[in-house]
Write an enzyme that holds these catalytic residues in place. Structure first.
Site, PDB file in Angstrom:
ATOM      1  N   GLY A   8     -91.027 -16.823 -55.280  1.00 63.10           N
ATOM      2  CA  GLY A   8     -91.352 -17.942 -56.149  1.00 63.10           C
ATOM      3  C   GLY A   8     -90.772 -19.252 -55.639  1.00 63.10           C
ATOM      4  O   GLY A   8     -90.658 -19.491 -54.446  1.00 63.10           O
ATOM      5  N   CYS A   9     -90.360 -20.095 -56.580  1.00 58.92           N
ATOM      6  CA  CYS A   9     -89.888 -21.446 -56.230  1.00 58.92           C
ATOM      7  C   CYS A   9     -88.575 -21.437 -55.459  1.00 58.92           C
ATOM      8  O   CYS A   9     -88.222 -22.423 -54.830  1.00 58.92           O
ATOM      9  CB  CYS A   9     -89.735 -22.276 -57.499  1.00 58.92           C
ATOM     10  SG  CYS A   9     -91.310 -22.591 -58.313  1.00 58.92           S
ATOM     11  N   SER A  10     -87.841 -20.335 -55.496  1.00 63.38           N
ATOM     12  CA  SER A  10     -86.562 -20.278 -54.779  1.00 63.38           C
ATOM     13  C   SER A  10     -86.701 -19.672 -53.389  1.00 63.38           C
ATOM     14  O   SER A  10     -85.704 -19.398 -52.728  1.00 63.38           O
ATOM     15  CB  SER A  10     -85.550 -19.459 -55.589  1.00 63.38           C
ATOM     16  OG  SER A  10     -85.979 -18.104 -55.667  1.00 63.38           O
ATOM     17  N   ALA A  11     -87.926 -19.488 -52.930  1.00 64.22           N
ATOM     18  CA  ALA A  11     -88.167 -18.810 -51.652  1.00 64.22           C
ATOM     19  C   ALA A  11     -87.452 -19.473 -50.482  1.00 64.22           C
ATOM     20  O   ALA A  11     -86.831 -18.801 -49.661  1.00 64.22           O
ATOM     21  CB  ALA A  11     -89.665 -18.733 -51.379  1.00 64.22           C
TER      22      ALA A  11
END
Length: 199
Positions: free
Chosen positions: A171-174
């Protein structure tokens, strides 16, 4: 027994120290890339509701315009063009399953976009791609075979011996997870040159 254990610990410590880098990891090059489709933020709500055939939802569109105006975002880049969306009605009809279509679209797009950004990072670094020893790729694209990291490595002509690590569905923390893994690899493998890519 105590002398043998202490000697073993010293030997292992010495081996570990020889394998580690001399200092902390450092970024030697940075590159970014965006899809070619770009919509200005002030036009985004109109574009989105037109493409999704949702113009009849005037109240929702007004709320979205308000959010867009206050977001601080200036423009948005998309891989999905009106043609792609038009060719996949399941992307805008919530009653239809769309995961397979979404993943197949991104499966082709992710390696190409990541390779474009990585090429810029390699140029910024100033050394040949063949000097890369490790590759860390983070993506939300599907778990297709050949995997996105392998296709990405092929697009960059990385050596077949490059050590690949693939992080899926972060997700956005990839990117943060990928950078953390890249840092650990760089600091624990003397001479490592790690390319981290997130798409």
């Amino acid at each position: 027994m105590a002398r043998s254990s202490a000697h073993s610990a010293t030997v292992l410590h010495d081996i570990h120290q020889r394998q580690r880098a001399d200092g902390p990891a450092a970024m030697l090059g940075i590159g970014t890339a965006n899809p070619t489709s770009c919509v200005l933020q002030e036009q985004f709500a109109d574009w989105y509701f037109q493409v999704t055939k949702s113009d009849h939802l005037a109240e929702l569109k007004a709320k979205m315009k308000k959010i867009c105006d206050r977001s601080g975002i200036k423009k948005r880049y998309f891989y999905h063009t009106e043609e792609i969306i038009g060719g996949h009605p399941e992307l805008i009809n919530r009653a239809l399953p769309s995961l397979t279509a979404r993943l197949s679209i991104i499966t082709d797009a992710a390696p190409k976009l990541a390779a474009e950004a990585a090429s810029r990072a390699i140029t910024d670094w100033g050394r040949p791609a063949a000097d890369i020893t490790h590759l860390v790729v983070a993506t939300n694209s599907g778990d297709n075979e050949p995997s996105v990291d392998l296709r990405f490595a092929g697009l960059l002509d990385l050596r077949p011996t490059v050590r690949r690590t693939l992080l899926y569905l972060q997700g956005c923390s990839a990117c943060l997870a990928a950078l953390r893994v890249g840092k650990d690899i760089a600091e624990n493998n003397r001479g490592a040159r790690v390319l981290v890519a997130c798409a």
